[in-house]
Every structure is written in structure tokens, then in C-alpha cells.
Design a protein around this motif. Structure first.
Motif, PDB file in Angstrom:
ATOM      1  N   TRP A  40       1.607   8.207  12.715  1.00 54.55           N
ATOM      2  CA  TRP A  40       0.271   7.977  11.024  1.00 54.55           C
ATOM      3  C   TRP A  40       0.658   6.333  11.097  1.00 54.55           C
ATOM      4  O   TRP A  40       1.285   5.833  12.206  1.00 54.55           O
ATOM      5  N   GLN A  41      -0.202   6.039  10.632  1.00 54.42           N
ATOM      6  CA  GLN A  41      -0.172   4.235  10.809  1.00 54.42           C
ATOM      7  C   GLN A  41       1.110   3.250   9.651  1.00 54.42           C
ATOM      8  O   GLN A  41       0.817   2.141   9.860  1.00 54.42           O
ATOM      9  N   GLN A  77       1.102  -1.150   0.351  1.00 51.20           N
ATOM     10  CA  GLN A  77      -0.213   0.118   0.004  1.00 51.20           C
ATOM     11  C   GLN A  77       0.573   0.955   0.193  1.00 51.20           C
ATOM     12  O   GLN A  77       2.108   1.353   0.530  1.00 51.20           O
ATOM     13  N   MET A  78       0.715   2.081  -0.490  1.00 51.22           N
ATOM     14  CA  MET A  78       1.045   3.638  -0.831  1.00 51.22           C
ATOM     15  C   MET A  78       0.975   4.128   0.778  1.00 51.22           C
ATOM     16  O   MET A  78      -0.046   3.776   1.444  1.00 51.22           O
ATOM     17  N   PRO A  79       2.261   3.824   1.554  1.00 50.77           N
ATOM     18  CA  PRO A  79       2.381   4.662   2.551  1.00 50.77           C
ATOM     19  C   PRO A  79       1.510   6.326   2.961  1.00 50.77           C
ATOM     20  O   PRO A  79       1.397   7.009   2.010  1.00 50.77           O
ATOM     21  N   GLN A  80       1.875   6.248   4.550  1.00 52.98           N
ATOM     22  CA  GLN A  80       1.645   8.094   4.231  1.00 52.98           C
ATOM     23  C   GLN A  80       2.362   9.098   4.299  1.00 52.98           C
ATOM     24  O   GLN A  80       2.448  10.077   3.917  1.00 52.98           O
ATOM     25  N   VAL A  81       3.972   8.285   4.972  1.00 50.71           N
ATOM     26  CA  VAL A  81       4.897   9.583   5.049  1.00 50.71           C
ATOM     27  C   VAL A  81       5.971   8.827   4.857  1.00 50.71           C
ATOM     28  O   VAL A  81       5.548   7.211   5.112  1.00 50.71           O
ATOM     29  N   ILE A  82       7.252   8.948   4.824  1.00 53.36           N
ATOM     30  CA  ILE A  82       8.686   8.479   4.433  1.00 53.36           C
ATOM     31  C   ILE A  82       9.920   8.995   5.385  1.00 53.36           C
ATOM     32  O   ILE A  82       9.600  10.334   6.019  1.00 53.36           O
ATOM     33  N   ILE A  83      10.338   8.170   5.991  1.00 53.35           N
ATOM     34  CA  ILE A  83      11.940   8.778   6.587  1.00 53.35           C
ATOM     35  C   ILE A  83      12.801   7.843   6.103  1.00 53.35           C
ATOM     36  O   ILE A  83      12.925   6.821   5.816  1.00 53.35           O
ATOM     37  N   ALA A  84      13.778   8.736   5.987  1.00 54.05           N
ATOM     38  CA  ALA A  84      15.390   8.139   5.550  1.00 54.05           C
ATOM     39  C   ALA A  84      15.931   7.480   6.834  1.00 54.05           C
ATOM     40  O   ALA A  84      15.637   8.053   7.931  1.00 54.05           O
ATOM     41  N   LYS A 113       6.498  -1.281  17.712  1.00 51.01           N
ATOM     42  CA  LYS A 113       5.906  -1.601  18.659  1.00 51.01           C
ATOM     43  C   LYS A 113       4.843  -0.446  19.332  1.00 51.01           C
ATOM     44  O   LYS A 113       4.198   0.143  20.289  1.00 51.01           O
ATOM     45  N   GLN A 114       4.554   0.795  18.710  1.00 51.45           N
ATOM     46  CA  GLN A 114       4.091   1.415  18.445  1.00 51.45           C
ATOM     47  C   GLN A 114       2.154   0.923  17.150  1.00 51.45           C
ATOM     48  O   GLN A 114       1.583   1.851  16.966  1.00 51.45           O
ATOM     49  N   TYR A 115       2.338  -0.190  16.714  1.00 49.14           N
ATOM     50  CA  TYR A 115       1.461  -1.104  15.418  1.00 49.14           C
ATOM     51  C   TYR A 115       1.652  -0.108  14.932  1.00 49.14           C
ATOM     52  O   TYR A 115       0.665   0.082  14.090  1.00 49.14           O
ATOM     53  N   ILE A 116       2.503   0.547  13.675  1.00 51.88           N
ATOM     54  CA  ILE A 116       2.692   1.104  12.744  1.00 51.88           C
ATOM     55  C   ILE A 116       3.478   0.470  12.124  1.00 51.88           C
ATOM     56  O   ILE A 116       4.553  -0.253  12.039  1.00 51.88           O
ATOM     57  N   GLU A 117       2.335   0.189  10.368  1.00 47.01           N
ATOM     58  CA  GLU A 117       2.895  -0.871   9.331  1.00 47.01           C
ATOM     59  C   GLU A 117       4.172  -0.461   8.498  1.00 47.01           C
ATOM     60  O   GLU A 117       4.007   0.659   8.505  1.00 47.01           O
ATOM     61  N   THR A 118       4.700  -1.411   8.526  1.00 45.49           N
ATOM     62  CA  THR A 118       6.043  -0.705   7.479  1.00 45.49           C
ATOM     63  C   THR A 118       6.886  -1.155   6.510  1.00 45.49           C
ATOM     64  O   THR A 118       6.282  -2.086   6.263  1.00 45.49           O
ATOM     65  N   GLN A 119       7.629  -0.248   5.688  1.00 44.61           N
ATOM     66  CA  GLN A 119       7.630  -1.480   4.244  1.00 44.61           C
ATOM     67  C   GLN A 119       9.395  -0.608   3.511  1.00 44.61           C
ATOM     68  O   GLN A 119       9.207   1.110   4.668  1.00 44.61           O
ATOM     69  N   VAL A 120      10.268  -0.795   3.395  1.00 42.65           N
ATOM     70  CA  VAL A 120      10.995  -0.497   2.618  1.00 42.65           C
ATOM     71  C   VAL A 120      11.062  -0.117   1.832  1.00 42.65           C
ATOM     72  O   VAL A 120      10.417  -0.695   0.833  1.00 42.65           O
ATOM     73  N   TRP A 121      11.967   1.293   1.369  1.00 47.66           N
ATOM     74  CA  TRP A 121      11.902   1.585  -0.414  1.00 47.66           C
ATOM     75  C   TRP A 121      13.561   1.744   0.401  1.00 47.66           C
ATOM     76  O   TRP A 121      13.946   2.598   0.531  1.00 47.66           O
ATOM     77  N   CYS A 122      14.118   1.015  -1.162  1.00 52.41           N
ATOM     78  CA  CYS A 122      15.525   1.396  -1.880  1.00 52.41           C
ATOM     79  C   CYS A 122      15.697   1.207  -2.730  1.00 52.41           C
ATOM     80  O   CYS A 122      14.738   1.240  -4.056  1.00 52.41           O
ATOM     81  N   LEU A 123      16.717   1.832  -3.328  1.00 53.92           N
ATOM     82  CA  LEU A 123      17.359   1.710  -5.155  1.00 53.92           C
ATOM     83  C   LEU A 123      17.854   0.655  -5.794  1.00 53.92           C
ATOM     84  O   LEU A 123      17.774  -0.072  -6.871  1.00 53.92           O
TER      85      LEU A 123
END
Length: 240
Positions: free
Chosen positions: A196-197, A120-127, A221-231
């Protein structure tokens, strides 16, 4: 010391007008790598989103990764399929010319996987952050540069004030899988509340996934769904 915004402003001025791989002239709308070379190096077959191994059919995970509930890693290519060298040059030689074309390839891959229903498209991204000492030494964080470009192109917020690298860990290159995990244990910490979720963690390269898994653990731990993007995704079958 050159700051990240300064590097971004310089980006347009240093882009070469020839492909770094085949040295053929490229148009003003391209940068770093021509479309022919780029397309030849992108994934040509289905790959597991957990480990990056080739598969016969495109499903989310191979059997092994299904058992371990691996993080989903979205990447447009394998590190050893031609483009990995140039992704590495971003970090080691400040070769920023490849960032935009690689980000565009990553976005196309992301949209394809979204259409298939695998992510799914995330709501925010973090480096993935660098330690402040390492950032001063290098002058830039390559993961942040990639994330900033993704943020602009996808119109997603980039959170750069919620996660810090509190330990100046040794470089991961050359370490075994066990040593990598020990090296990064408790290396990161969240310093702000997350409202964010769904979050995408952005890095330049993912090998064993130790770094991004350690970060994802904090969000989970905060029940936030994560995925990873890389080049680029580098397989490391010998690192257990």
C-alpha cells in the motif's frame, strides 16, 4: 482472558443510557457521552497537525513543525479539554462506552481536514500493537478497538498481521522525551510485505508522538506515506 472480539460483542450490552460527563439521559442512538458535552470538548479553534498547538489560521503546520517535518496527527480534541479522562478510562478501566462516539467525532474531523486538502484518505489502517505479554495482562488493545471501529465505519482494511511490538517496553508515562525515544528504539518490526502507499496509524492518545513516529519510520523506509489518527491529542511542551 477476554479476547478483543469478545469485548466488541459485549460493547452493546454495557453502554450506559446516561452521559458519563453530565449524567443526563441520552438516546439509544448515542453512547457514553451526550452531544452537548462532546461538542463542548472538541477543538473550537484551528490547531497544528504536528504538535496540536492552537493557531490563528488553519494550516497544516505551525512554523516550528514546518521546520521539523512532523507527522500529521488527526484528532478531534485535546486530551486536557475534558474528554481525555474518558479516553484514558478505555485503557485503565475498560470503559468502552466512549469509543463509538469518539470515533464518530474523529471521522468528522478527518473529513473536514480532507475537504481542506490537508490530509488524504489512507488505503488501509493499522493499530499500534501491544507486546504479547502486555496484551495477555490487559486482555485487550485499546488502539485495536478504536482501529476496528474506524475500519468498519470507513470501510478501510485493518492490517493486524504486519507489525509487531517485539520489545516489552516500559510504560511511557513519566519519561522525558529523550527517555521515551530510547525506550522505543527498535521496539517495533514489520513481519510482512506492505503493498500500500498510504497508511493511517491508529492509537488512543498521542502525546509526544514518539511511539507513532517510531512506527512511521519503518513504513517510510519503504516509501509508504503515513499519518496518525487518535481520539485525543495531549500537548507535552516540556518533553524534549
Amino acid at each position: 482472558m477476554m479476547t478483543q472480539p469478545s469485548l466488541q460483542r459485549w460493547l452493546g450490552a454495557i453502554l450506559p443510557n446516561r452521559c458519563l460527563m453530565c449524567h443526563q439521559q441520552i438516546t439509544s442512538t448515542q453512547s457514553g457521552i451526550c452531544r452537548v458535552c462532546l461538542n463542548a470538548c472538541l477543538y473550537q479553534t484551528p490547531v497544528c497537525l504536528g504538535c496540536g498547538r492552537e493557531m490563528q489560521l488553519q494550516v497544516s503546520y505551525c512554523g516550528e513543525c514546518q521546520r521539523h517535518n512532523r507527522l500529521k496527527v488527526v484528532a478531534p480534541c485535546g486530551y486536557h479539554d475534558g474528554l481525555g479522562h474518558w479516553v484514558g478510562q478505555i485503557k485503565y478501566q475498560a470503559q468502552f462506552a466512549v469509543i463509538e462516539v469518539m470515533v464518530d467525532a474523529l471521522i468528522r474531523r478527518l473529513h473536514h481536514l480532507i475537504e481542506l486538502g490537508f490530509v488524504q484518505m489512507p488505503q488501509v489502517i493499522i493499530a499500534v500493537p501491544l507486546h504479547s505479554k502486555r496484551l495477555r495482562q490487559r486482555g485487550f488493545n485499546q488502539a485495536w478497538l478504536v482501529a476496528q471501529s474506524l475500519s468498519q465505519k470507513l470501510e478501510l482494511p485493518l492490517l493486524d498481521d504486519v507489525l509487531i511490538r517485539q520489545t516489552n517496553t516500559a510504560p511511557q508515562a513519566g519519561l522525558s522525551g529523550k527517555m521515551r525515544r530510547q525506550n522505543l528504539l527498535d521496539a517495533f518490526t514489520l513481519v510482512a510485505d506492505i503493498n500500500w502507499q498510504r497508511i493511517a496509524i491508529v492509537d488512543d492518545v498521542v502525546t509526544t508522538g514518539t511511539t507513532v513516529s517510531e512506527i512511521a519510520r519503518l513504513f517510510n523506509k519503504q516509501y509508504i506515506e503515513t499519518q496518525v489518527w487518535c481520539l485525543a491529542r495531549a500537548e507535552a511542551p516540556g518533553l524534549n
